[in-house]
Write an enzyme that holds these catalytic residues in place. Sequence first.
Site, PDB file in Angstrom:
ATOM      1  N   VAL A 133      50.507  45.619  37.430  1.00 17.65           N
ATOM      2  CA  VAL A 133      50.551  46.922  38.084  1.00 17.65           C
ATOM      3  C   VAL A 133      50.220  46.721  39.558  1.00 17.65           C
ATOM      4  CG1 VAL A 133      49.500  49.208  38.252  1.00 17.65           C
ATOM      5  CG2 VAL A 133      49.949  48.199  36.001  1.00 17.65           C
ATOM      6  N   GLY A 178      46.071  45.630  43.013  1.00 14.76           N
ATOM      7  CA  GLY A 178      46.932  45.304  41.884  1.00 14.76           C
ATOM      8  C   GLY A 178      46.090  44.792  40.733  1.00 14.76           C
ATOM      9  N   LYS A 179      46.684  44.675  39.566  1.00  9.25           N
ATOM     10  CA  LYS A 179      45.983  44.120  38.403  1.00  9.25           C
ATOM     11  C   LYS A 179      47.028  43.820  37.335  1.00  9.25           C
ATOM     12  CE  LYS A 179      41.444  43.578  37.565  1.00  9.25           C
ATOM     13  NZ  LYS A 179      40.423  43.272  38.574  1.00  9.25           N
ATOM     14  N   GLY A 180      46.733  42.857  36.487  1.00  3.70           N
ATOM     15  CA  GLY A 180      47.674  42.538  35.422  1.00  3.70           C
ATOM     16  C   GLY A 180      47.052  41.623  34.403  1.00  3.70           C
TER      17      GLY A 180
END
Length: 512
Positions: A133, A178-180
């Site tokens: 994301v 962001g992150k994932g």
Amino acid sequence: MTARVATTEPPRQTIYTEAMEVFHRAADLIGLDRRVRMELEEPDYEHIFYVTVKLHTRLTPLPASEQPKYKDLPDSELLPDGLEPLLDGSFVFKRRALINANIAMRDGVVRLKGKGLYKVLPGRPERFKAYRVQHNQARGPYKGGIRYHQDVSLDLFKVLAAEMTWKTAIADVPFGGGKGGIKVDPRSLSSEELEALTLRYMYRMKPLIGPNLDIPAPDVGTDGAIMGLLLRQFTDGERERHALRGVVTGKDTRIGGSEGRVKATGQGLAYCIQEWYADRGATPAGARFVLQGFGNVGSNAAEILAGMGARLLAVNDAGGTIYNPNGIDIGDLVSYVYDNPSNLRRTVAGYPKAQQIAKNDLWDIDADICVPAALGGEITGPVAERLKVKLVAEGANGPTTPEGDRVLAKRGIELIPDIIGNAGGVTVSYYEWIQNKRMEHWSETEVNGRLEQAIKSNYRIIRDIARNTPRRTATHNSQRYCIGREIDMRTAAMVLALKRIEAHYQLEGFSQ
């Protein structure tokens, strides 16, 4: 013809909408530009994709009901280092286990000498759900960790990506959020399977990221070794691969990582706690604290606080909870958790120099500081009602629910919010990125000196916003951020983030 009557339903409540409550509260207070607000309310991009990996053959414990049929099965002798133990009691079978092996098998069942009966499950391909994301890049490239955990979801990564947008703004580093990660329990895989999964994840994700576009880092379930694999996969075959070192941060120092990065999140939290005490003319020396989570953030924060003279009374993690009213030797506990080959779960449970207690009892311990450094949503309203501390210092992302916030405020328990409390990690990630860009390597003393200045100055700005005491000193300037009234610390931190982000839209405008 019958007219259709429009109905207005309230938006569905999710962990993302709940997490955004503080955003909307701060946005209302500062009169955030409507278009900027819309830019920040939802992520820029939400990527969901799938990663396939070939899992190795496994030996799984045979159910007790089936064991009588194989009571006469002789022992099989396999090379010990060819069997990798997993958390669920099974073993991953590696080909080298067959070297000089002596195997007796019936119906796919073997008896391992000294271990019991096991069923052979042939290797198979497996599919895993993966995410990235990208929330906002107004201030710089997307930045945020990679999480391997069985309970992740799109909504969770939206929450965490948005928090990175706020956190990078609060730390005043030129990144967005962001992150994932992958929906997987990494402890259910062998080291070779985890490597294959990581490499395939980067193979699928490569078009989405880059050192000037989106920069991952470690998070729950990942570490410097995983970052090394991601770096290799991203740079493999590239002509100028060394110019791409900054594509991930949190790497081992031997391959471009920064000194101080492993401890950075815990170090930043300790600096915040130190500043909280300094504001009261005191130090953390003699303070008693309870800790939830003994991973990277929790264990390092505990060691650093102990170095400042604080005393750890109790620790909870996913495996159990321990308590010693006289204090816990943190170095010894670290050795028990991380250097003990028989402790596959890497848990504090069973630590012999403290008593085992229930998790619920952690919240009733009389202490000065509570450090939630595990997963989100742990400090609920009922938990906040029970706490017997003066300060909650958040090391985890989103450990306190909105209801928990309200109860803490009502009871006069002070708060160091996560978006400054755990900003040390991304701050030193920025230093690592700069070092990679310049092909430099800074000393740990230099890194920690920069980190201390950054964390404490931004903490002071947040404190001034909360108290509505605008001022300019040699270390910080809060004059442009105070809003003319007193507010809570979490909202104050969000005000700082939004004012810094809004400035980029105001001064740069919107691309057409």
